[in-house]
Scaffold this motif. Structure first.
Motif, short mmCIF file in Angstrom:
data_model
loop_
_atom_site.label_atom_id
_atom_site.label_comp_id
_atom_site.label_asym_id
_atom_site.label_seq_id
_atom_site.Cartn_x
_atom_site.Cartn_y
_atom_site.Cartn_z
N ASP A 7 14.05 3.48 -2.07
CA ASP A 7 14.68 4.62 -2.18
C ASP A 7 14.26 6.13 -2.80
O ASP A 7 14.03 7.14 -1.74
CB ASP A 7 15.93 4.84 -3.60
CG ASP A 7 17.17 3.69 -3.37
OD1 ASP A 7 16.89 3.07 -2.24
OD2 ASP A 7 17.88 3.69 -3.92
N SER A 8 13.40 6.20 -2.93
CA SER A 8 12.94 6.95 -3.17
C SER A 8 10.58 7.33 -2.21
O SER A 8 10.96 8.61 -2.29
CB SER A 8 11.70 7.47 -5.31
OG SER A 8 10.37 6.00 -4.76
N GLU A 9 10.73 7.14 -0.89
CA GLU A 9 9.75 6.46 -0.20
C GLU A 9 10.39 6.93 0.71
O GLU A 9 9.72 7.12 1.80
CB GLU A 9 9.33 5.85 -0.82
CG GLU A 9 7.79 5.41 -1.95
CD GLU A 9 6.77 5.86 -1.25
OE1 GLU A 9 6.28 6.71 -0.19
OE2 GLU A 9 6.16 6.32 -2.29
N ILE A 10 12.21 7.09 1.33
CA ILE A 10 12.17 6.76 2.53
C ILE A 10 12.37 8.43 2.93
O ILE A 10 12.19 8.96 4.00
CB ILE A 10 14.07 6.93 2.43
CG1 ILE A 10 13.88 5.16 1.79
CG2 ILE A 10 15.11 7.20 3.82
CD1 ILE A 10 15.67 4.97 2.18
N LEU A 24 2.09 0.77 -10.67
CA LEU A 24 0.94 1.52 -9.94
C LEU A 24 1.90 2.63 -8.87
O LEU A 24 1.17 3.43 -8.67
CB LEU A 24 0.36 1.17 -9.59
CG LEU A 24 -0.69 -0.11 -10.87
CD1 LEU A 24 -1.82 -1.10 -10.00
CD2 LEU A 24 -1.53 1.14 -11.97
N GLY A 25 2.79 2.22 -8.52
CA GLY A 25 3.35 3.41 -7.33
C GLY A 25 3.14 3.12 -5.88
O GLY A 25 3.29 3.82 -4.73
N TYR A 26 2.82 2.30 -5.88
CA TYR A 26 1.93 1.56 -4.32
C TYR A 26 3.25 0.53 -3.54
O TYR A 26 3.80 0.11 -4.73
CB TYR A 26 0.72 0.75 -4.57
CG TYR A 26 -0.56 1.02 -4.84
CD1 TYR A 26 -1.41 1.96 -3.90
CD2 TYR A 26 -0.83 1.13 -6.28
CE1 TYR A 26 -2.30 2.68 -4.37
CE2 TYR A 26 -2.18 1.51 -6.28
CZ TYR A 26 -2.87 2.40 -5.74
OH TYR A 26 -3.75 2.79 -6.20
N ILE A 27 2.94 1.20 -2.38
CA ILE A 27 4.07 -0.27 -2.09
C ILE A 27 4.12 -0.99 -0.88
O ILE A 27 2.39 -1.29 0.02
CB ILE A 27 5.03 1.16 -0.33
CG1 ILE A 27 5.28 2.06 -0.85
CG2 ILE A 27 5.78 0.00 0.11
CD1 ILE A 27 5.45 3.23 0.32
#
Length: 474
Positions: free
Chosen positions: A443-446, A381-384
């Motif tokens: 990798d995409s959130e850093i 869902l796109g959450y961390i």
């Protein structure tokens, strides 16, 4: 007369003020000019009064309701980003001397098995939770001064913090036990608890006394004033909540926000969390006998309006709710969820993820997925999913946490810590497909870590975690 600065329950939860608030909200539920002015105030991210928030909850104008939902989503994103903190409940004992009519642990229930975990049994439960990947627990017990004295709770906390199993460790123990004394709250503080949680169940005094006909919990004032005693005892992170379905939801909504206003007025900091449980089926409890149940649409609007009214406060939804309900709630304001939960005493050790002991359950669990399935779902869902406990361990509690949250600096703490603790989970516990999704997500959130300096530290720590190091925190 309503007095949020008073420490007397019937002054800061004033029945007349709540009734006037509900009348005011009903009269203005289609007052476009007033509703617009309240939304404009809410857009400043400073929160709303209980009366202003009640108008938004009652609003019948569809276009304004859409603005309310959109604002709730944006406020959630602004203060909590896409992080979702993970936890699990741990039931120590279901011995209880209260007669709460909505809880199967009530003392009249003669057929439910009564259990109390030994310290060795607690150790096995905690190892099972560590093997799932949990780092944060919420302790639960019934109220029984003989079987569950404060000394038992304190010993259990000490046991939990001292269990190191493989790469597992419980780094934060929140406590949900009955209202107690200032002295006992000091003991809990000294034991290193995180948040003290106590649900009011209902703020309606007459209903409260009927729902708690016997036992120490019958005392409305003592229960309602518990958070003041907790803060006096040094606990500056406290968690509020009501059990929606016991009383009219509009009344509870106003009372809940008045309680938050009271804590802010008296102690300089509002609740660290607000929980939104709904009454569910359990053993000898039939939720259908209560007349105030709310549908999913109303439940979603409650969550959105709470998020707008108290923008800095964490919000919790448990496995009482289904996957579909939880998914909708996440975007509207929820920042913490449980996963892989069991509401039984001794419900983890010795059971496979598919096995669920029901003999001592406090309520039926709607979302029965494993922790790994919940983590996988959140990332899709796109959450961390965050297993972070750094704020508590670094002293960022109470007004210190709220100050960081309000000025946006929490993004330089929570976001990096979420990524690092997620990396720990992926390396130590995740199924391969969950790990694959998680590595790509990290990798995409850093790049979303605001500070270039902090970002460099996180990249370095992520590499160290991959090579076997653990427990980095900012």
């Amino acid at each position: 007369m309503y007095n949020p600065s008073s420490k007397h329950a019937e002054e800061f939860i004033d029945n007349a003020e709540i009734l006037e608030t509900l009348e005011y909200a009903d009269k203005n539920k289609d007052n476009a000019e007033l509703i617009d002015s309240i939304i404009e105030k809410a857009e400043k991210r400073k929160g709303l009064s209980h009366r202003e928030a009640a108008v938004l909850l009652d609003c019948t104008l569809e276009d304004r309701n859409q603005r309310i939902y959109e604002l709730a989503r944006q406020i959630k994103k602004d203060f909590y980003g896409n992080r979702i903190v993970m936890f699990a409940p741990l039931y120590l004992s279901n011995y209880c001397i209260n007669s709460c009519v909505y809880c199967p642990y009530h003392r009249q229930n003669g057929h439910i098995p009564r259990k109390k975990l030994t310290q060795e049994e607690i150790r096995q439960e905690v190892i099972a939770l560590q093997d799932m990947g949990h780092k944060r627990l919420a302790l639960e017990t019934g109220e029984d001064p003989i079987n569950n004295p404060i000394e038992y709770v304190l010993e259990s906390i000490d046991t939990i913090y001292n269990i190191k199993h493989k790469n597992g460790a419980i780094r934060r123990v929140n406590v949900n036990i009955a209202a107690t004394t200032v002295e006992n709250y000091r003991k809990l503080k000294d034991a290193g608890i995180g948040t003290y949680i106590l649900f009011q169940e209902t703020y309606h005094k007459e209903s409260y006394e009927k729902l708690h006909p016997a036992g120490p919990k019958h005392d409305y004032a003592y229960h309602t004033e518990a958070m003041d005693r907790a803060m006096e005892g040094g606990i500056d992170d406290v968690g509020l909540g009501v059990l929606f379905g016991l009383e009219l939801y509009r009344y509870e909504f106003a009372g809940l926000l008045m309680h938050a206003e009271h804590l802010e007025a008296v102690h300089g900091v509002g609740p660290h969390t607000i929980s939104v449980p709904r009454i569910k089926k359990a053993d000898d409890i039939d939720p259908g006998v209560f007349d105030n149940g709310i549908d999913d649409e109303t439940f979603a609007k409650l969550i959105a309006c709470i998020r707008i009214a108290v923008p800095y406060t964490g919000m919790i939804i448990s496995t009482r709710e289904s996957e579909a309900v939880r998914e909708k709630a996440l975007s509207l304001g929820i920042s913490q969820i449980s996963g892989g939960s069991r509401t039984s005493v001794g419900g983890y050790a010795g059971y496979t993820p598919e096995e669920r002991p029901h003999d001592t359950e406090q309520f039926d669990v709607s979302d029965q997925r494993s922790l790994d399935e919940v983590v996988h779902w959140l990332m899709k869902l796109g959450y961390i999913p965050s297993f972070c406990t750094a704020c508590y361990r670094e002293g960022r509690t109470g007004d210190r946490f709220m100050t960081l949250c309000k000025n946006g600096q929490i993004q330089n703490c929570c976001h990096p810590n979420a990524l690092m603790t997620l990396k720990e989970y992926l390396m130590d516990y995740a199924a391969q497909d969950t790990r694959d999704i998680g590595v790509k997500l990290i990798d995409s959130e850093i790049k979303n870590v605001p500070s270039e300096k902090v970002r460099a530290i996180v990249v370095d720590n992520l590499a160290k975690i991959e090579n076997g190091s653990r427990d980095f925190r900012l």
